[in-house]
Design a protein around this motif. Sequence first.
Motif, PDB file in Angstrom:
ATOM      1  N   ALA A  20       0.864  -1.186   0.000  1.00  0.00           N
ATOM      2  CA  ALA A  20       0.000   0.000   0.000  1.00  0.00           C
ATOM      3  C   ALA A  20       0.899   1.234   0.000  1.00  0.00           C
ATOM      4  O   ALA A  20       2.015   1.196   0.512  1.00  0.00           O
ATOM      5  CB  ALA A  20      -0.910   0.008   1.216  1.00  0.00           C
ATOM      6  N   PHE A  21       0.398   2.315  -0.592  1.00  0.00           N
ATOM      7  CA  PHE A  21       1.141   3.571  -0.642  1.00  0.00           C
ATOM      8  C   PHE A  21       0.297   4.663  -0.018  1.00  0.00           C
ATOM      9  O   PHE A  21      -0.877   4.812  -0.331  1.00  0.00           O
ATOM     10  CB  PHE A  21       1.475   3.942  -2.090  1.00  0.00           C
ATOM     11  CG  PHE A  21       2.189   5.252  -2.207  1.00  0.00           C
ATOM     12  CD1 PHE A  21       3.520   5.350  -1.866  1.00  0.00           C
ATOM     13  CD2 PHE A  21       1.528   6.377  -2.645  1.00  0.00           C
ATOM     14  CE1 PHE A  21       4.189   6.559  -1.961  1.00  0.00           C
ATOM     15  CE2 PHE A  21       2.179   7.593  -2.744  1.00  0.00           C
ATOM     16  CZ  PHE A  21       3.509   7.680  -2.403  1.00  0.00           C
ATOM     17  N   GLY A  22       0.903   5.438   0.865  1.00  0.00           N
ATOM     18  CA  GLY A  22       0.216   6.521   1.549  1.00  0.00           C
ATOM     19  C   GLY A  22       0.267   6.290   3.042  1.00  0.00           C
ATOM     20  O   GLY A  22       1.070   5.494   3.532  1.00  0.00           O
ATOM     21  N   SER A  23      -0.596   6.955   3.767  1.00  0.00           N
ATOM     22  CA  SER A  23      -0.607   6.786   5.214  1.00  0.00           C
ATOM     23  C   SER A  23      -1.157   5.400   5.567  1.00  0.00           C
ATOM     24  O   SER A  23      -1.930   4.817   4.816  1.00  0.00           O
ATOM     25  CB  SER A  23      -1.440   7.873   5.887  1.00  0.00           C
ATOM     26  OG  SER A  23      -2.787   7.762   5.506  1.00  0.00           O
ATOM     27  N   PRO A  27      -4.467   4.557   2.780  1.00  0.00           N
ATOM     28  CA  PRO A  27      -3.581   4.512   1.613  1.00  0.00           C
ATOM     29  C   PRO A  27      -4.271   5.073   0.367  1.00  0.00           C
ATOM     30  O   PRO A  27      -5.484   4.952   0.215  1.00  0.00           O
ATOM     31  CB  PRO A  27      -3.272   3.026   1.447  1.00  0.00           C
ATOM     32  CG  PRO A  27      -4.328   2.312   2.196  1.00  0.00           C
ATOM     33  CD  PRO A  27      -4.813   3.229   3.259  1.00  0.00           C
ATOM     34  N   VAL A  28      -3.502   5.693  -0.513  1.00  0.00           N
ATOM     35  CA  VAL A  28      -4.057   6.255  -1.742  1.00  0.00           C
ATOM     36  C   VAL A  28      -3.950   5.275  -2.909  1.00  0.00           C
ATOM     37  O   VAL A  28      -4.586   5.461  -3.945  1.00  0.00           O
ATOM     38  CB  VAL A  28      -3.376   7.589  -2.108  1.00  0.00           C
ATOM     39  CG1 VAL A  28      -3.679   8.639  -1.061  1.00  0.00           C
ATOM     40  CG2 VAL A  28      -1.879   7.411  -2.277  1.00  0.00           C
ATOM     41  N   GLY A  40      18.248 -17.775  -7.922  1.00  0.00           N
ATOM     42  CA  GLY A  40      18.368 -16.936  -6.743  1.00  0.00           C
ATOM     43  C   GLY A  40      18.269 -15.444  -7.005  1.00  0.00           C
ATOM     44  O   GLY A  40      18.522 -14.636  -6.112  1.00  0.00           O
ATOM     45  N   ARG A  41      17.881 -15.064  -8.216  1.00  0.00           N
ATOM     46  CA  ARG A  41      17.764 -13.638  -8.570  1.00  0.00           C
ATOM     47  C   ARG A  41      16.389 -13.349  -9.164  1.00  0.00           C
ATOM     48  O   ARG A  41      15.735 -14.240  -9.706  1.00  0.00           O
ATOM     49  CB  ARG A  41      18.829 -13.259  -9.598  1.00  0.00           C
ATOM     50  CG  ARG A  41      20.222 -13.377  -9.067  1.00  0.00           C
ATOM     51  CD  ARG A  41      21.200 -13.013 -10.126  1.00  0.00           C
ATOM     52  NE  ARG A  41      22.552 -13.161  -9.620  1.00  0.00           N
ATOM     53  CZ  ARG A  41      23.501 -12.307  -9.831  1.00  0.00           C
ATOM     54  NH1 ARG A  41      23.288 -11.232 -10.551  1.00  0.00           N
ATOM     55  NH2 ARG A  41      24.700 -12.520  -9.342  1.00  0.00           N
ATOM     56  N   ILE A  42      15.982 -12.101  -9.104  1.00  0.00           N
ATOM     57  CA  ILE A  42      14.711 -11.700  -9.705  1.00  0.00           C
ATOM     58  C   ILE A  42      14.872 -11.711 -11.220  1.00  0.00           C
ATOM     59  O   ILE A  42      15.696 -10.967 -11.767  1.00  0.00           O
ATOM     60  CB  ILE A  42      14.266 -10.309  -9.215  1.00  0.00           C
ATOM     61  CG1 ILE A  42      14.039 -10.330  -7.708  1.00  0.00           C
ATOM     62  CG2 ILE A  42      13.009  -9.862  -9.953  1.00  0.00           C
ATOM     63  CD1 ILE A  42      13.786  -8.957  -7.117  1.00  0.00           C
ATOM     64  N   ALA A  43      14.100 -12.554 -11.893  1.00  0.00           N
ATOM     65  CA  ALA A  43      14.138 -12.635 -13.352  1.00  0.00           C
ATOM     66  C   ALA A  43      13.048 -11.762 -13.976  1.00  0.00           C
ATOM     67  O   ALA A  43      13.246 -11.184 -15.041  1.00  0.00           O
ATOM     68  CB  ALA A  43      13.980 -14.076 -13.810  1.00  0.00           C
ATOM     69  N   GLU A  44      11.905 -11.666 -13.318  1.00  0.00           N
ATOM     70  CA  GLU A  44      10.792 -10.844 -13.790  1.00  0.00           C
ATOM     71  C   GLU A  44      10.099 -10.199 -12.599  1.00  0.00           C
ATOM     72  O   GLU A  44       9.994 -10.805 -11.539  1.00  0.00           O
ATOM     73  CB  GLU A  44       9.753 -11.689 -14.535  1.00  0.00           C
ATOM     74  CG  GLU A  44      10.233 -12.316 -15.785  1.00  0.00           C
ATOM     75  CD  GLU A  44       9.151 -13.153 -16.458  1.00  0.00           C
ATOM     76  OE1 GLU A  44       7.939 -12.927 -16.188  1.00  0.00           O
ATOM     77  OE2 GLU A  44       9.513 -14.035 -17.237  1.00  0.00           O
ATOM     78  N   LEU A  45       9.636  -8.987 -12.807  1.00  0.00           N
ATOM     79  CA  LEU A  45       8.845  -8.274 -11.805  1.00  0.00           C
ATOM     80  C   LEU A  45       7.624  -7.714 -12.490  1.00  0.00           C
ATOM     81  O   LEU A  45       7.745  -6.967 -13.474  1.00  0.00           O
ATOM     82  CB  LEU A  45       9.649  -7.147 -11.155  1.00  0.00           C
ATOM     83  CG  LEU A  45       8.869  -6.166 -10.291  1.00  0.00           C
ATOM     84  CD1 LEU A  45       8.229  -6.870  -9.094  1.00  0.00           C
ATOM     85  CD2 LEU A  45       9.759  -5.038  -9.831  1.00  0.00           C
ATOM     86  N   ARG A  46       6.456  -8.082 -11.992  1.00  0.00           N
ATOM     87  CA  ARG A  46       5.188  -7.550 -12.518  1.00  0.00           C
ATOM     88  C   ARG A  46       4.455  -6.890 -11.367  1.00  0.00           C
ATOM     89  O   ARG A  46       4.445  -7.413 -10.259  1.00  0.00           O
ATOM     90  CB  ARG A  46       4.343  -8.660 -13.111  1.00  0.00           C
ATOM     91  CG  ARG A  46       4.997  -9.292 -14.297  1.00  0.00           C
ATOM     92  CD  ARG A  46       4.179 -10.399 -14.843  1.00  0.00           C
ATOM     93  NE  ARG A  46       4.907 -11.011 -15.954  1.00  0.00           N
ATOM     94  CZ  ARG A  46       4.463 -12.021 -16.632  1.00  0.00           C
ATOM     95  NH1 ARG A  46       3.285 -12.550 -16.337  1.00  0.00           N
ATOM     96  NH2 ARG A  46       5.167 -12.529 -17.610  1.00  0.00           N
ATOM     97  N   THR A  47       3.837  -5.763 -11.651  1.00  0.00           N
ATOM     98  CA  THR A  47       3.096  -5.033 -10.632  1.00  0.00           C
ATOM     99  C   THR A  47       1.655  -4.841 -11.100  1.00  0.00           C
ATOM    100  O   THR A  47       1.425  -4.433 -12.232  1.00  0.00           O
ATOM    101  CB  THR A  47       3.736  -3.655 -10.364  1.00  0.00           C
ATOM    102  OG1 THR A  47       5.076  -3.858  -9.902  1.00  0.00           O
ATOM    103  CG2 THR A  47       2.972  -2.891  -9.303  1.00  0.00           C
ATOM    104  N   ILE A  48       0.732  -5.148 -10.215  1.00  0.00           N
ATOM    105  CA  ILE A  48      -0.691  -4.937 -10.486  1.00  0.00           C
ATOM    106  C   ILE A  48      -1.161  -3.839  -9.544  1.00  0.00           C
ATOM    107  O   ILE A  48      -1.000  -3.947  -8.321  1.00  0.00           O
ATOM    108  CB  ILE A  48      -1.488  -6.228 -10.248  1.00  0.00           C
ATOM    109  CG1 ILE A  48      -0.970  -7.323 -11.182  1.00  0.00           C
ATOM    110  CG2 ILE A  48      -2.982  -5.975 -10.449  1.00  0.00           C
ATOM    111  CD1 ILE A  48      -1.536  -8.693 -10.865  1.00  0.00           C
ATOM    112  N   LEU A  49      -1.737  -2.784 -10.091  1.00  0.00           N
ATOM    113  CA  LEU A  49      -2.261  -1.688  -9.279  1.00  0.00           C
ATOM    114  C   LEU A  49      -3.733  -1.897  -9.024  1.00  0.00           C
ATOM    115  O   LEU A  49      -4.469  -2.331  -9.904  1.00  0.00           O
ATOM    116  CB  LEU A  49      -2.055  -0.350  -9.982  1.00  0.00           C
ATOM    117  CG  LEU A  49      -0.609   0.022 -10.297  1.00  0.00           C
ATOM    118  CD1 LEU A  49      -0.588   1.317 -11.089  1.00  0.00           C
ATOM    119  CD2 LEU A  49       0.193   0.138  -9.025  1.00  0.00           C
ATOM    120  N   ALA A  50      -4.160  -1.554  -7.802  1.00  0.00           N
ATOM    121  CA  ALA A  50      -5.577  -1.703  -7.461  1.00  0.00           C
ATOM    122  C   ALA A  50      -6.115  -0.388  -6.960  1.00  0.00           C
ATOM    123  O   ALA A  50      -5.422   0.454  -6.503  1.00  0.00           O
ATOM    124  CB  ALA A  50      -5.741  -2.767  -6.383  1.00  0.00           C
TER     125      ALA A  50
END
Length: 50
Positions: A20-23, A27-28, A40-50
């Motif tokens: 979460a982002f914000g207070s 959160p906002v 042992g390493r990050i190969a892919e990073l996906r972000t889903i916003l809600a």
Amino acid sequence: MFVEDGRRCLADDLAVLGWAFGSADAPVARGVNLLTIRDGRIAELRTILA
């Protein structure tokens, strides 16, 4: 400020982290990061916003 929002989940080569982002009390934005791990390493990073 970014804070963890929920439980961390790990399974084989996949990691999931809610955030979460914000207070802390109002959160906002919320989201989930999905990480694919290889050798042992990050190969892919996906972000889903809600």
